[in-house]
Write an enzyme that holds these catalytic residues in place. Sequence first.
Site, PDB file in Angstrom:
ATOM      1  N   ARG A   1      -0.592  -2.596  -6.363  1.00  0.00           N
ATOM      2  CA  ARG A   1      -0.863  -3.685  -5.411  1.00  0.00           C
ATOM      3  C   ARG A   1      -1.836  -4.685  -6.040  1.00  0.00           C
ATOM      4  O   ARG A   1      -1.636  -5.901  -5.937  1.00  0.00           O
ATOM      5  CB  ARG A   1      -1.435  -3.085  -4.122  1.00  0.00           C
TER       6      ARG A   1
ATOM      7  N   ARG B   1       0.854  -1.179   0.000  1.00  0.00           N
ATOM      8  CA  ARG B   1       0.000   0.000   0.000  1.00  0.00           C
ATOM      9  C   ARG B   1       0.894   1.235   0.000  1.00  0.00           C
ATOM     10  O   ARG B   1       2.050   1.176   0.424  1.00  0.00           O
ATOM     11  CB  ARG B   1      -0.890   0.028   1.246  1.00  0.00           C
TER      12      ARG B   1
ATOM     13  N   HIS C   1      -2.638   2.404  -5.775  1.00  0.00           N
ATOM     14  CA  HIS C   1      -3.152   1.086  -5.347  1.00  0.00           C
ATOM     15  C   HIS C   1      -3.234   0.095  -6.508  1.00  0.00           C
ATOM     16  O   HIS C   1      -3.299  -1.115  -6.275  1.00  0.00           O
ATOM     17  CB  HIS C   1      -4.523   1.249  -4.692  1.00  0.00           C
TER      18      HIS C   1
ATOM     19  N   HIS D   1      -3.856  -9.579   4.215  1.00  0.00           N
ATOM     20  CA  HIS D   1      -5.305  -9.584   4.410  1.00  0.00           C
ATOM     21  C   HIS D   1      -5.678 -10.420   5.639  1.00  0.00           C
ATOM     22  O   HIS D   1      -5.097 -11.481   5.855  1.00  0.00           O
ATOM     23  CB  HIS D   1      -6.007 -10.174   3.180  1.00  0.00           C
TER      24      HIS D   1
ATOM     25  N   LYS E   1      -2.323  -1.582   7.771  1.00  0.00           N
ATOM     26  CA  LYS E   1      -3.760  -1.315   7.874  1.00  0.00           C
ATOM     27  C   LYS E   1      -4.501  -2.451   8.582  1.00  0.00           C
ATOM     28  O   LYS E   1      -5.420  -2.214   9.357  1.00  0.00           O
ATOM     29  CB  LYS E   1      -4.328  -1.098   6.470  1.00  0.00           C
TER      30      LYS E   1
END
Length: 324
Positions: free
Chosen positions: A273, A139, A270, A296, A164
Amino acid sequence: MEQPKRKLLDMVRDKMRLKHYSLSTERTYVHWIKHYIFFHNKKHPLEMEKPEIEQFLTSLAVQKKVSPTTQNQAFSALLFLYKEVLGVDMSSWNIQALRAKERKHIPQVLTKEEVKKVIENLTGTYQLIVYLMYGCGLRMSEVLNLRIKDIDFGFDKVYIWDSKSLKDRTLPLPQKLKQRLKAQVEYVEQLHTKDVADGYGSVYLPYALERKYPNAKNETKWQYLFPMRNVAKDPRSGVVRRHHVHEKTLGRNIKQASLKANIHKRVTSHIFRHSYATHLLQSGVDLRSIQELLGHKSVETTMIYTHVVAQLNRGSIESPLDSL
């Protein structure tokens, strides 16, 4: 002498800094709280409860037609205000606002050739940043917050801390970038030496590290890997220091590079990614590994790339028009 009462928004900022929220999240929450108060003609939040919150959130969906993400962001800001700042228990309120319509977006990706064209139209530090974003699936916030210590040339690893998803992770260092990154580290070391000589040299440290390790902010290993050209005043502390490359500056360079490359897609930071994940999937890397590489929380999030690949594969289906 009695101390003057703190303004509500200042109390919000104080609480967010105490809880180590990012500056961008702080600004976003303050924006929505202010918007909520003005929406109700400057009534104090303590004078408002469930009906006012539902009315505000519904207006965002109906009148403003905001996205579900934006509506959730506004709701999170109000939850923080009532629970953390005002100490109000909202557990029994069961807020039921009209939800913004959610659209399922499949991320747009670049081909490997398009990635190459965009990167070739970047120069210097910005080119290296985008190389690393695509090469590791990072990111924008992750690549810009890298410190010198996060690049391990001995084990060829890149370390991502406090991302994140709140998951630390380790990524393989692209061999193609090894020498350029070594040169970048040498550049930062020289820059830091100059900053120290000029009376600067400290860097922002996350969480309570600055209090726990008071000298760490001046150490070379904690300096940003991609620093700004000039020192600037920290918007929170007022300390003059060297921060990392600004998000808007990087975004502007990426946009200009995509225009020069004649890419007719919406190219943002983005997209590299998304392209990284899609290209890994196309090359046969399993979904679970890609999930770990991207950081994730759930494999369901990563599964969006199977839909991307499926759509791309449909390009091999011949249209009946072509057989007429």
